[in-house]
Design a protein around this motif. Structure first.
Motif, PDB file in Angstrom:
ATOM      1  N   HIS A 283       0.846  -1.193   0.000  1.00  0.00           N
ATOM      2  CA  HIS A 283       0.000   0.000   0.000  1.00  0.00           C
ATOM      3  C   HIS A 283       0.878   1.238   0.000  1.00  0.00           C
ATOM      4  O   HIS A 283       1.957   1.249   0.611  1.00  0.00           O
ATOM      5  CB  HIS A 283      -0.860   0.054   1.265  1.00  0.00           C
ATOM      6  N   VAL A 284       0.384   2.280  -0.625  1.00  0.00           N
ATOM      7  CA  VAL A 284       1.154   3.532  -0.635  1.00  0.00           C
ATOM      8  C   VAL A 284       0.227   4.729  -0.823  1.00  0.00           C
ATOM      9  O   VAL A 284      -0.799   4.632  -1.515  1.00  0.00           O
ATOM     10  CB  VAL A 284       2.257   3.492  -1.728  1.00  0.00           C
ATOM     11  N   LYS A 285       0.590   5.818  -0.176  1.00  0.00           N
ATOM     12  CA  LYS A 285      -0.041   7.108  -0.430  1.00  0.00           C
ATOM     13  C   LYS A 285       1.039   8.007  -1.029  1.00  0.00           C
ATOM     14  O   LYS A 285       2.135   8.121  -0.461  1.00  0.00           O
ATOM     15  CB  LYS A 285      -0.580   7.725   0.871  1.00  0.00           C
ATOM     16  N   ALA A 286       0.729   8.606  -2.153  1.00  0.00           N
ATOM     17  CA  ALA A 286       1.680   9.479  -2.844  1.00  0.00           C
ATOM     18  C   ALA A 286       1.084  10.877  -2.913  1.00  0.00           C
ATOM     19  O   ALA A 286      -0.114  11.031  -3.181  1.00  0.00           O
ATOM     20  CB  ALA A 286       1.958   8.950  -4.253  1.00  0.00           C
ATOM     21  N   GLN A 287       1.927  11.873  -2.697  1.00  0.00           N
ATOM     22  CA  GLN A 287       1.405  13.243  -2.678  1.00  0.00           C
ATOM     23  C   GLN A 287       2.476  14.228  -3.100  1.00  0.00           C
ATOM     24  O   GLN A 287       3.542  14.313  -2.483  1.00  0.00           O
ATOM     25  CB  GLN A 287       0.932  13.580  -1.256  1.00  0.00           C
ATOM     26  N   ALA A 288       2.197  14.972  -4.161  1.00  0.00           N
ATOM     27  CA  ALA A 288       3.061  16.105  -4.484  1.00  0.00           C
ATOM     28  C   ALA A 288       2.834  17.166  -3.413  1.00  0.00           C
ATOM     29  O   ALA A 288       1.739  17.262  -2.863  1.00  0.00           O
ATOM     30  CB  ALA A 288       2.700  16.658  -5.859  1.00  0.00           C
ATOM     31  N   PRO A 289       3.871  17.965  -3.115  1.00  0.00           N
ATOM     32  CA  PRO A 289       3.714  18.966  -2.051  1.00  0.00           C
ATOM     33  C   PRO A 289       2.463  19.817  -2.269  1.00  0.00           C
ATOM     34  O   PRO A 289       2.265  20.393  -3.338  1.00  0.00           O
ATOM     35  CB  PRO A 289       4.993  19.805  -2.164  1.00  0.00           C
ATOM     36  N   GLY A 290       1.610  19.838  -1.264  1.00  0.00           N
ATOM     37  CA  GLY A 290       0.426  20.686  -1.306  1.00  0.00           C
ATOM     38  C   GLY A 290      -0.710  20.184  -2.167  1.00  0.00           C
ATOM     39  O   GLY A 290      -1.727  20.870  -2.309  1.00  0.00           O
ATOM     40  N   ARG A 291      -0.559  19.026  -2.786  1.00  0.00           N
ATOM     41  CA  ARG A 291      -1.598  18.508  -3.675  1.00  0.00           C
ATOM     42  C   ARG A 291      -2.350  17.359  -3.013  1.00  0.00           C
ATOM     43  O   ARG A 291      -2.041  16.942  -1.916  1.00  0.00           O
ATOM     44  CB  ARG A 291      -0.985  18.061  -5.014  1.00  0.00           C
ATOM     45  N   ARG A 292      -3.336  16.858  -3.763  1.00  0.00           N
ATOM     46  CA  ARG A 292      -4.207  15.824  -3.232  1.00  0.00           C
ATOM     47  C   ARG A 292      -3.440  14.500  -3.043  1.00  0.00           C
ATOM     48  O   ARG A 292      -2.609  14.137  -3.877  1.00  0.00           O
ATOM     49  CB  ARG A 292      -5.355  15.626  -4.227  1.00  0.00           C
ATOM     50  N   ILE A 293      -3.750  13.797  -1.982  1.00  0.00           N
ATOM     51  CA  ILE A 293      -3.122  12.495  -1.729  1.00  0.00           C
ATOM     52  C   ILE A 293      -3.696  11.462  -2.699  1.00  0.00           C
ATOM     53  O   ILE A 293      -4.907  11.392  -2.904  1.00  0.00           O
ATOM     54  CB  ILE A 293      -3.371  12.044  -0.279  1.00  0.00           C
ATOM     55  N   LEU A 294      -2.807  10.670  -3.288  1.00  0.00           N
ATOM     56  CA  LEU A 294      -3.211   9.567  -4.141  1.00  0.00           C
ATOM     57  C   LEU A 294      -2.928   8.267  -3.382  1.00  0.00           C
ATOM     58  O   LEU A 294      -1.779   7.954  -3.100  1.00  0.00           O
ATOM     59  CB  LEU A 294      -2.429   9.618  -5.457  1.00  0.00           C
ATOM     60  N   THR A 295      -3.973   7.551  -3.034  1.00  0.00           N
ATOM     61  CA  THR A 295      -3.821   6.276  -2.320  1.00  0.00           C
ATOM     62  C   THR A 295      -3.927   5.149  -3.323  1.00  0.00           C
ATOM     63  O   THR A 295      -4.852   5.130  -4.146  1.00  0.00           O
ATOM     64  CB  THR A 295      -4.924   6.121  -1.261  1.00  0.00           C
ATOM     65  N   THR A 296      -2.974   4.220  -3.271  1.00  0.00           N
ATOM     66  CA  THR A 296      -3.015   3.115  -4.223  1.00  0.00           C
ATOM     67  C   THR A 296      -2.311   1.891  -3.651  1.00  0.00           C
ATOM     68  O   THR A 296      -1.966   1.848  -2.458  1.00  0.00           O
ATOM     69  CB  THR A 296      -2.448   3.547  -5.593  1.00  0.00           C
ATOM     70  N   GLN A 297      -2.132   0.885  -4.485  1.00  0.00           N
ATOM     71  CA  GLN A 297      -1.425  -0.329  -4.102  1.00  0.00           C
ATOM     72  C   GLN A 297      -0.544  -0.746  -5.265  1.00  0.00           C
ATOM     73  O   GLN A 297      -0.919  -0.572  -6.423  1.00  0.00           O
ATOM     74  CB  GLN A 297      -2.409  -1.471  -3.783  1.00  0.00           C
ATOM     75  N   LEU A 298       0.618  -1.283  -4.950  1.00  0.00           N
ATOM     76  CA  LEU A 298       1.529  -1.799  -5.971  1.00  0.00           C
ATOM     77  C   LEU A 298       1.498  -3.320  -5.944  1.00  0.00           C
ATOM     78  O   LEU A 298       1.416  -3.928  -4.876  1.00  0.00           O
ATOM     79  CB  LEU A 298       2.960  -1.317  -5.707  1.00  0.00           C
ATOM     80  N   TYR A 299       1.617  -3.903  -7.147  1.00  0.00           N
ATOM     81  CA  TYR A 299       1.583  -5.351  -7.287  1.00  0.00           C
ATOM     82  C   TYR A 299       2.883  -5.843  -7.909  1.00  0.00           C
ATOM     83  O   TYR A 299       3.694  -5.052  -8.378  1.00  0.00           O
ATOM     84  CB  TYR A 299       0.370  -5.766  -8.130  1.00  0.00           C
ATOM     85  N   PHE A 300       3.042  -7.164  -7.920  1.00  0.00           N
ATOM     86  CA  PHE A 300       4.293  -7.758  -8.368  1.00  0.00           C
ATOM     87  C   PHE A 300       4.030  -8.707  -9.532  1.00  0.00           C
ATOM     88  O   PHE A 300       3.017  -9.400  -9.548  1.00  0.00           O
ATOM     89  CB  PHE A 300       4.949  -8.512  -7.213  1.00  0.00           C
ATOM     90  N   PRO A 301       4.954  -8.744 -10.498  1.00  0.00           N
ATOM     91  CA  PRO A 301       4.751  -9.642 -11.636  1.00  0.00           C
ATOM     92  C   PRO A 301       4.874 -11.103 -11.203  1.00  0.00           C
ATOM     93  O   PRO A 301       5.599 -11.423 -10.268  1.00  0.00           O
ATOM     94  CB  PRO A 301       5.874  -9.246 -12.604  1.00  0.00           C
ATOM     95  N   GLY A 302       4.139 -11.946 -11.882  1.00  0.00           N
ATOM     96  CA  GLY A 302       4.291 -13.380 -11.669  1.00  0.00           C
ATOM     97  C   GLY A 302       3.438 -13.956 -10.560  1.00  0.00           C
ATOM     98  O   GLY A 302       3.476 -15.157 -10.313  1.00  0.00           O
ATOM     99  N   ASP A 303       2.698 -13.105  -9.878  1.00  0.00           N
ATOM    100  CA  ASP A 303       1.851 -13.583  -8.783  1.00  0.00           C
ATOM    101  C   ASP A 303       0.426 -13.813  -9.264  1.00  0.00           C
ATOM    102  O   ASP A 303       0.010 -13.299 -10.293  1.00  0.00           O
ATOM    103  CB  ASP A 303       1.786 -12.529  -7.668  1.00  0.00           C
ATOM    104  N   ALA A 304      -0.327 -14.524  -8.456  1.00  0.00           N
ATOM    105  CA  ALA A 304      -1.760 -14.639  -8.701  1.00  0.00           C
ATOM    106  C   ALA A 304      -2.398 -13.261  -8.577  1.00  0.00           C
ATOM    107  O   ALA A 304      -1.950 -12.427  -7.788  1.00  0.00           O
ATOM    108  CB  ALA A 304      -2.382 -15.602  -7.688  1.00  0.00           C
ATOM    109  N   ARG A 305      -3.427 -13.034  -9.363  1.00  0.00           N
ATOM    110  CA  ARG A 305      -4.119 -11.740  -9.361  1.00  0.00           C
ATOM    111  C   ARG A 305      -5.390 -11.839  -8.535  1.00  0.00           C
ATOM    112  O   ARG A 305      -5.873 -12.934  -8.256  1.00  0.00           O
ATOM    113  CB  ARG A 305      -4.461 -11.344 -10.790  1.00  0.00           C
TER     114      ARG A 305
END
Ligand code: FE
Length: 187
Positions: A136-158
């Protein structure tokens, strides 16, 4: 992986100029940015986010036997401009598939450098029932809206949340796994 996705990967090999020789490899950043770049897709934060994580670039616990994961990459705008000092707040489960909901194990935030680059040392999170392996990750440019997302890995079950646009590039190394991702955020 679609041919379109593969093309984007091959077209976007970026040197990752980190000093750690053990991991100093080039990996394509996924996804690439360009004229048609789309923002990194948002995903649910799930039930296990804890605010006010410590600022640090390594989440590795003393004595951890988890396989090492080095996640590097960049935070850029839609126009591919680096987002200096972008905030990235990560959390993931441990090697047993469990989240620390009392403390901050495998939780931490960091800031991208002046070129938008970041580097996180952690462990390869375990699979836990019902989900694709993810960070899980929240990414945010300074002063901008927070983007909450998740990163996945190749080769795994989806699973039902898995998205190709959120899959990191990854290679196995004797020292662990090397992964790369490019966040595209409003900046
Ligand atoms: Fe989760």
């Amino acid at each position: 992986m679609t041919s379109n996705h593969r093309r984007r990967l091959l077209g976007a090999v970026v040197a990752l100029p980190f000093a750690n020789g053990a991991f100093a490899q080039d990996l394509p950043l996924t996804p690439a940015c360009g004229p048609q770049a789309e923002l990194t897709p948002r995903q649910t934060e799930g039930p296990f986010y804890t605010p006010k994580s410590p600022q640090r670039s390594s989440l590795i616990e003393p004595g951890s036997k988890g396989e090492r994961l080095l996640l590097t990459g960049r935070v850029v705008s839609r126009q591919c401009r680096p987002v200096a000092k972008a905030l990235l707040d990560f959390w993931h489960c441990d090697q047993n598939g469990e989240y620390d909901n009392a403390g901050f194990r495998y939780r931490g935030h960091l800031y991208a450098d002046a070129q938008g680059r970041f580097r996180l040392e952690t462990i390869f999170p375990a699979l836990y029932p019902g989900r694709a392996r993810h960070i899980h990750v929240k990414a945010q440019a300074p002063g901008r809206r927070i983007l909450t997302t998740q990163l996945y890995f190749p080769g795994d079950a989806r699973d039902f949340l898995w998205r190709e646009e959120l899959v990191v590039a990854m290679e196995r190394r004797p020292q662990g796994r090397l992964a790369a991702f490019q966040f595209i955020v409003d900046a």
